[in-house]
Scaffold this active site. Structure first.
Site, PDB file in Angstrom:
ATOM      1  N   HIS A  52       0.801  -1.223   0.000  1.00 53.96           N
ATOM      2  CA  HIS A  52       0.000   0.000   0.000  1.00 53.96           C
ATOM      3  C   HIS A  52       0.831   1.269   0.000  1.00 53.96           C
ATOM      4  O   HIS A  52       0.283   2.364  -0.058  1.00 53.96           O
ATOM      5  CB  HIS A  52      -0.964   0.008   1.188  1.00 53.96           C
TER       6      HIS A  52
HETATM    7  C1  UD1 Z   1      -2.368   4.850   6.536  1.00 58.61           C
HETATM    8  C2  UD1 Z   1      -1.123   5.197   7.325  1.00 58.61           C
HETATM    9  C3  UD1 Z   1      -0.093   4.076   7.190  1.00 58.61           C
HETATM   10  C4  UD1 Z   1      -0.688   2.738   7.512  1.00 58.61           C
HETATM   11  C5  UD1 Z   1      -1.905   2.514   6.655  1.00 58.61           C
HETATM   12  C6  UD1 Z   1      -2.525   1.159   6.968  1.00 58.61           C
HETATM   13  C7  UD1 Z   1      -0.633   7.600   7.434  1.00 58.61           C
HETATM   14  C8  UD1 Z   1       0.225   8.683   6.909  1.00 58.61           C
HETATM   15  N1  UD1 Z   1      -0.494   6.402   6.842  1.00 58.61           N
HETATM   16  O1  UD1 Z   1      -2.015   4.934   5.158  1.00 58.61           O
HETATM   17  O2  UD1 Z   1       0.977   4.336   8.088  1.00 58.61           O
HETATM   18  O3  UD1 Z   1       0.263   1.710   7.272  1.00 58.61           O
HETATM   19  O4  UD1 Z   1      -2.838   3.579   6.900  1.00 58.61           O
HETATM   20  O5  UD1 Z   1      -3.768   0.977   6.471  1.00 58.61           O
HETATM   21  O6  UD1 Z   1      -1.400   7.823   8.358  1.00 58.61           O
HETATM   22  N2  UD1 Z   1      -9.516   4.987   2.460  1.00 58.61           N
HETATM   23  C9  UD1 Z   1     -10.686   4.276   2.323  1.00 58.61           C
HETATM   24  N3  UD1 Z   1     -11.266   3.776   3.450  1.00 58.61           N
HETATM   25  C10 UD1 Z   1     -10.728   3.947   4.692  1.00 58.61           C
HETATM   26  C11 UD1 Z   1      -9.533   4.674   4.804  1.00 58.61           C
HETATM   27  C12 UD1 Z   1      -8.934   5.165   3.683  1.00 58.61           C
HETATM   28  O7  UD1 Z   1     -11.191   4.096   1.240  1.00 58.61           O
HETATM   29  O8  UD1 Z   1     -11.314   3.486   5.679  1.00 58.61           O
HETATM   30  C13 UD1 Z   1      -8.853   5.533   1.263  1.00 58.61           C
HETATM   31  C14 UD1 Z   1      -8.616   7.029   1.393  1.00 58.61           C
HETATM   32  O9  UD1 Z   1      -9.678   7.729   0.892  1.00 58.61           O
HETATM   33  C15 UD1 Z   1      -7.367   7.240   0.596  1.00 58.61           C
HETATM   34  C16 UD1 Z   1      -6.614   5.946   0.755  1.00 58.61           C
HETATM   35  O10 UD1 Z   1      -7.563   4.963   1.177  1.00 58.61           O
HETATM   36  O11 UD1 Z   1      -7.645   7.412  -0.772  1.00 58.61           O
HETATM   37  C17 UD1 Z   1      -5.473   6.089   1.735  1.00 58.61           C
HETATM   38  O12 UD1 Z   1      -5.924   6.310   3.092  1.00 58.61           O
HETATM   39  P1  UD1 Z   1      -5.074   7.179   4.135  1.00 58.61           P
HETATM   40  O13 UD1 Z   1      -5.678   7.069   5.465  1.00 58.61           O
HETATM   41  O14 UD1 Z   1      -4.856   8.523   3.562  1.00 58.61           O
HETATM   42  O15 UD1 Z   1      -3.627   6.560   4.216  1.00 58.61           O
HETATM   43  P2  UD1 Z   1      -3.158   5.054   4.042  1.00 58.61           P
HETATM   44  O16 UD1 Z   1      -2.470   4.951   2.727  1.00 58.61           O
HETATM   45  O17 UD1 Z   1      -4.262   4.118   4.353  1.00 58.61           O
END
Ligand code: UD1
Length: 369
Positions: A209
């Site tokens: 990821h």
């Molecule tokens: C986050 C953490 C990372 C962790 C990872 C595990 C930070 C900087 N990074 O990264 O350390 O390893 O989580 O999962 O905090 N999204 C969904 N549903 C959700 C959550 C997110 O669809 O419940 C989508 C968001 O809209 C976004 C993407 O997933 O497009 C990334 O989510 P985000 O929370 O920004 O960071 P992660 O890459 O998940």
């Protein structure tokens, strides 16, 4: 005395579960500390959040800041302003943050600016890679933390090097491993096990990821092909993170041996890991779990903030060049992967230690500014 326990994203939930359990145990024994569980809402999908609360017996959050998706700065800003408002309306004596996600840093800043002391669980670890948002989160959080709870001697050394006195560093072990050890006998076979033709030790688990691996379609496609070639046709179970799903949707094809599944709940995910031939990942936390379960782990990164998983455990840093996978997987198939051991203090009792220390610290307020 009120302690705010902050959780926002999936890797936080397994880290807070044993701390909450220890708070409850102390309360039942007449302890003075109370806690308030605050979910920032950074992860909001039931598959990324609610399922973990249910399986790990974490109570419903007292407050949900409901920040949702956004850029790094948008999420940071939203969490800071909402948590600040909460603290102003309803003060707390300590802000306890865990890990390295955006929620960790944002709440630490908001609290410290209101003179609420901060305790950081999993403090002091460093990858040295400033292109990872998590590294920035770790550095900022530790710069304004009062009390540091650490998982390793390397973390202790990093903190000392940055000028933190020994009286503020508490080497307590790893709460993520508390959760793993507490649940190791209740891991659950996923429903798709038979349907996907999985057999113990005869499949791989892949999780990817990190922006560097998944945000560019070309590189990601090359990586998947290299994994498929190196794993010699064995099934590759790939629980797809929401971020990765976006890139996958635009790819023309995924290799045949890949089995794409939803993000898995905790018990199912670790069942898959425990019984896999090996794990291929760009995660940090998973390298700790594979170390404790003795499962070979190939990390697709150039650096790690958890070096003990390599020096003591079963993890090896392969780098991000897909070509590096072939020789590593050859070694695995030749039965030459290291056996590994378990790092000091990763014994399942870290949550208890943390709460015991907090009782003493908050009693005397030692080390606050
Ligand atoms: C986050 C953490 C990372 C962790 C990872 C595990 C930070 C900087 N990074 O990264 O350390 O390893 O989580 O999962 O905090 N999204 C969904 N549903 C959700 C959550 C997110 O669809 O419940 C989508 C968001 O809209 C976004 C993407 O997933 O497009 C990334 O989510 P985000 O929370 O920004 O960071 P992660 O890459 O998940």
């Amino acid at each position: 005395l009120m302690v705010d326990i902050i959780a926002g994203a999936r890797p936080n939930f397994m880290k807070i579960a044993p701390i909450i359990c220890a708070f409850e145990a102390r309360k039942a024994a007449g302890g003075v500390l109370r806690y308030r569980l605050i979910h920032t809402g950074q992860h909001y999908d039931p598959r990324m959040s609610g399922e973990f609360f249910r399986q790990l017996g974490i109570p419903e959050p007292d407050v949900n800041l409901e920040v949702g998706s956004g850029t790094q700065a948008e999420q940071t800003g939203a969490i800071m302003s909402r948590y600040e408002r909460l603290l102003l309306e309803s003060p707390s004596d300590l802000c306890l943050v865990v890990g390295d996600v955006t929620s960790t840093m944002a709440c630490a800043i908001a609290a410290q600016k209101l003179h609420v002391p901060v305790a950081h669980v999993e403090a002091g670890i460093r990858s040295g890679d400033w292109t990872m948002p998590e590294e920035i989160n770790r550095m900022v959080t530790d710069a304004i933390t009062n009390w540091f709870f650490t998982t390793s001697e390397v973390a202790n050394a990093n903190l000392r090097k940055s000028g933190v006195g020994d009286d503020r560093i508490f080497f307590v072990g790893n709460t993520m491993i508390d959760t793993l050890l507490a649940n190791i006998d209740r891991l659950q076979k996923p429903d798709f096990w038979d349907g996907l033709g999985l057999q113990e030790g005869e499949y791989f688990v892949v999780t990817l990821h990190r922006p560097a691996n998944v945000d560019k379609g070309d590189g990601f496609a090359r990586l998947l092909r290299a994994i498929a070639e190196g794993t010699r046709g064995l099934p590759v179970v790939f629980p797809v993170h929401p971020r990765t799903a976006k890139t996958l949707r635009d790819l023309n094809e995924v290799p045949d041996s890949f089995r794409l599944v939803d993000p898995q709940p905790y018990l199912e995910f670790n069942y898959l890991v425990k019984n896999a031939k090996a794990v291929i990942t760009d995660s940090g936390g998973i390298t700790e779990e594979t170390t404790v379960m003795g499962v070979p782990c190939l990390t697709l990164r150039d650096s790690t903030e958890r070096p003990e998983t390599v020096t003591t455990g079963t993890n090896e840093l392969i780098g991000t060049d897909p070509a590096a996978l072939a020789p590593a997987l050859e070694k695995l198939f030749a039965g030459q992967w290291k056996k590994g051991g378990i790092p000091a203090m990763w014994d399942g009792r870290t949550g208890e230690r943390i709460v015991g220390i907090l009782e003493e610290l908050l009693g005397s307020k030692r080390g606050t500014n």
